[in-house]
Design a protein around this motif. Structure first.
Motif, short mmCIF file in Angstrom:
data_model
loop_
_atom_site.label_atom_id
_atom_site.label_comp_id
_atom_site.label_asym_id
_atom_site.label_seq_id
_atom_site.Cartn_x
_atom_site.Cartn_y
_atom_site.Cartn_z
N GLY A 95 0.70 -1.33 0.08
CA GLY A 95 -0.07 0.03 -0.13
C GLY A 95 0.89 1.40 0.03
N PHE A 96 1.84 1.33 0.91
CA PHE A 96 2.89 2.45 0.83
C PHE A 96 3.45 2.58 -0.47
N ALA A 97 3.98 1.45 -0.87
CA ALA A 97 4.62 1.50 -2.22
C ALA A 97 3.64 2.06 -3.45
N SER A 98 2.40 1.67 -3.44
CA SER A 98 1.61 2.19 -4.27
C SER A 98 1.41 3.61 -4.20
N VAL A 99 1.23 4.14 -2.83
CA VAL A 99 1.23 5.65 -2.50
C VAL A 99 2.26 6.23 -3.30
N LYS A 100 3.28 5.84 -2.97
CA LYS A 100 4.66 6.55 -3.62
C LYS A 100 4.83 6.38 -4.90
N LEU A 101 4.37 5.51 -5.64
CA LEU A 101 4.24 5.38 -7.15
C LEU A 101 3.37 6.46 -7.60
N LEU A 102 2.14 6.50 -7.09
CA LEU A 102 1.00 7.52 -7.65
C LEU A 102 1.33 8.87 -7.36
N GLU A 103 1.95 9.17 -6.14
CA GLU A 103 2.43 10.56 -5.71
C GLU A 103 3.60 10.79 -6.63
N ASP A 104 4.50 9.95 -6.93
CA ASP A 104 5.64 10.11 -7.87
C ASP A 104 5.15 10.62 -9.38
N ALA A 105 4.08 9.99 -9.64
CA ALA A 105 3.38 10.17 -11.16
C ALA A 105 2.61 11.45 -11.29
N GLY A 106 2.39 12.23 -10.06
CA GLY A 106 1.87 13.58 -10.04
C GLY A 106 0.29 13.52 -9.52
N CYS A 107 0.03 12.50 -8.90
CA CYS A 107 -1.54 12.22 -8.27
C CYS A 107 -1.42 12.63 -6.83
N ARG A 108 -2.58 13.20 -6.50
CA ARG A 108 -3.02 13.41 -5.12
C ARG A 108 -3.69 12.08 -4.71
N VAL A 109 -3.12 11.43 -3.61
CA VAL A 109 -3.64 10.10 -3.02
C VAL A 109 -4.37 10.17 -1.64
N ALA A 131 -22.94 2.58 -10.40
CA ALA A 131 -21.98 1.52 -10.69
C ALA A 131 -21.28 1.71 -11.85
N GLU A 132 -21.81 2.21 -12.82
CA GLU A 132 -21.33 2.28 -14.14
C GLU A 132 -20.29 3.25 -14.07
N ARG A 133 -20.72 4.41 -13.79
CA ARG A 133 -19.67 5.76 -13.44
C ARG A 133 -18.59 5.39 -12.47
N PHE A 134 -18.72 4.56 -11.57
CA PHE A 134 -17.47 4.20 -10.43
C PHE A 134 -16.71 3.38 -11.30
N SER A 135 -17.19 2.18 -11.79
CA SER A 135 -16.50 1.44 -12.64
C SER A 135 -15.60 1.82 -13.89
N ALA A 136 -16.13 2.95 -14.45
CA ALA A 136 -15.42 3.61 -15.42
C ALA A 136 -13.97 4.17 -14.89
N LYS A 137 -13.82 4.46 -13.59
CA LYS A 137 -12.68 5.11 -13.40
C LYS A 137 -11.87 4.15 -12.34
N VAL A 138 -12.09 2.90 -12.44
CA VAL A 138 -11.24 1.95 -11.79
C VAL A 138 -10.29 1.46 -12.53
N HIS A 139 -8.95 1.32 -12.07
CA HIS A 139 -7.75 1.00 -12.62
C HIS A 139 -6.86 -0.07 -11.74
N GLU A 140 -6.14 -1.01 -12.20
CA GLU A 140 -5.26 -1.32 -11.58
C GLU A 140 -4.00 -0.87 -11.65
N LEU A 141 -3.10 -0.82 -10.53
CA LEU A 141 -2.16 0.27 -10.30
C LEU A 141 -1.08 0.30 -11.32
N VAL A 142 -0.42 -0.75 -11.83
CA VAL A 142 0.60 -0.59 -12.78
C VAL A 142 0.06 -0.12 -14.17
N SER A 143 -1.14 -0.42 -14.55
CA SER A 143 -1.76 -0.23 -15.67
C SER A 143 -2.10 1.33 -15.76
#
Length: 267
Positions: free
Chosen positions: A35-49, A117-129
């Motif tokens: 989880g902490f690694a995911s936060v780091k990768l996302l923040e490094d990519a320019g996201c607010r997590v 659910a459709e609106r929610f699902s449209a913005k769901v992604h696996e981390l690396v992808s």
């Protein structure tokens, strides 16, 4: 894992895409470092997590067991917890695919929850992808002087198309060598409740997977799903293998200080 510090937001933060991290049960209970690694990768990519504290299981165990009513109840709680974010990201292909591919079908046409659910699902992604396909990340900084082999988890590969993305980012690490195993895209035998219902079949499958892993001669086994990783790491350890097993996020984030999964490897 605890929610990262929030509330101290700048104007620059306001321009960043907001990501709600779906931590997953196995990460939260067994491997918070992912989880902490995911936060780091996302923040490094320019996201607010942010990590919403109201999140629970994605509902996959209930869904796979045919319990549609409880799955729908769980889905509603997850949707309510994450609706306010630009994106929802999970370090798991199986949880990600459950939320992205299956949530809408839990609700009948005309039910207001179907549209939500459709609106929610449209913005769901696996981390690396998400990092590669949405944020346009083509590489990460770091070095890994080890050879690795990568297991393609079933849901991530077949439902979300996650295959080339982790390999592309791993290839950007200095010193890293990827050695492909035979049948990298074949199930490891975990399958959620499958390994409980059919332990003998599950063990036969993971035994074949273990041989494929060790035949590569790689130092480290990586994948994007904790269920698969725990299953394979347990088998490797029981057979006395010294292959180190980690979630790909830990390696990409350079967060490999703690022992490998199941305590295996040469550390």
């Amino acid at each position: 894992m605890e929610e990262p510090s929030a509330g101290r937001r700048t104007r620059a933060d306001a321009k960043k895409p907001t990501v709600g991290l779906f931590a997953t049960c196995l990460v939260d209970l067994f491997r918070p470092s992912v989880g902490f690694a995911s936060v780091k990768l996302l923040e490094d990519a320019g996201c607010r997590v942010e990590v919403p504290l109201g999140q629970t299981c994605c509902g996959q165990p209930a869904y796979n067991s045919g319990d549609r009513a409880d799955t729908a109840a769980i889905a509603k709680q997850v949707i309510e917890s994450f609706e306010g974010f630009d994106y929802v990201v999970a370090p798991s292909g199986s949880c990600g695919s459950t939320m992205k591919k299956h949530y809408p079908w839990l609700f009948e046409e005309g039910d207001p929850w179907r549209a939500r659910a459709e609106r929610f699902s449209a913005k769901v992604h696996e981390l690396v992808s998400f990092l590669t396909d949405v944020m346009g990340i083509t590489g990460v900084e770091g070095r890994l002087d080890q050879s690795v082999t990568y297991h393609d988890s079933c849901s991530g590969l077949r439902e979300l198309g996650v295959q080339a993305q982790p390999r592309a980012l791993l290839n950007s690490l200095e010193g890293a060598t990827i050695t492909e195993m035979k049948d990298a895209n074949v199930c490891c035998g975990f399958g959620g409740t499958f390994c409980v219902k059919y332990p003998d079949i599950s063990n036969t499958i993971v035994t074949k997977k273990m041989k494929a892993i060790t035949d590569t001669g790689a130092d480290m086994l990586l994948a994007g799903d904790m269920g698969c990783l725990m299953n394979m790491a347990g088998k490797l350890k029981r057979e006395g293998s010294n292959v180190e097993v980690r979630h790909v996020a830990e390696v990409l984030a350079g967060m490999t200080d703690q022992p490998a999964i199941a305590g295996g490897g040469k550390r």
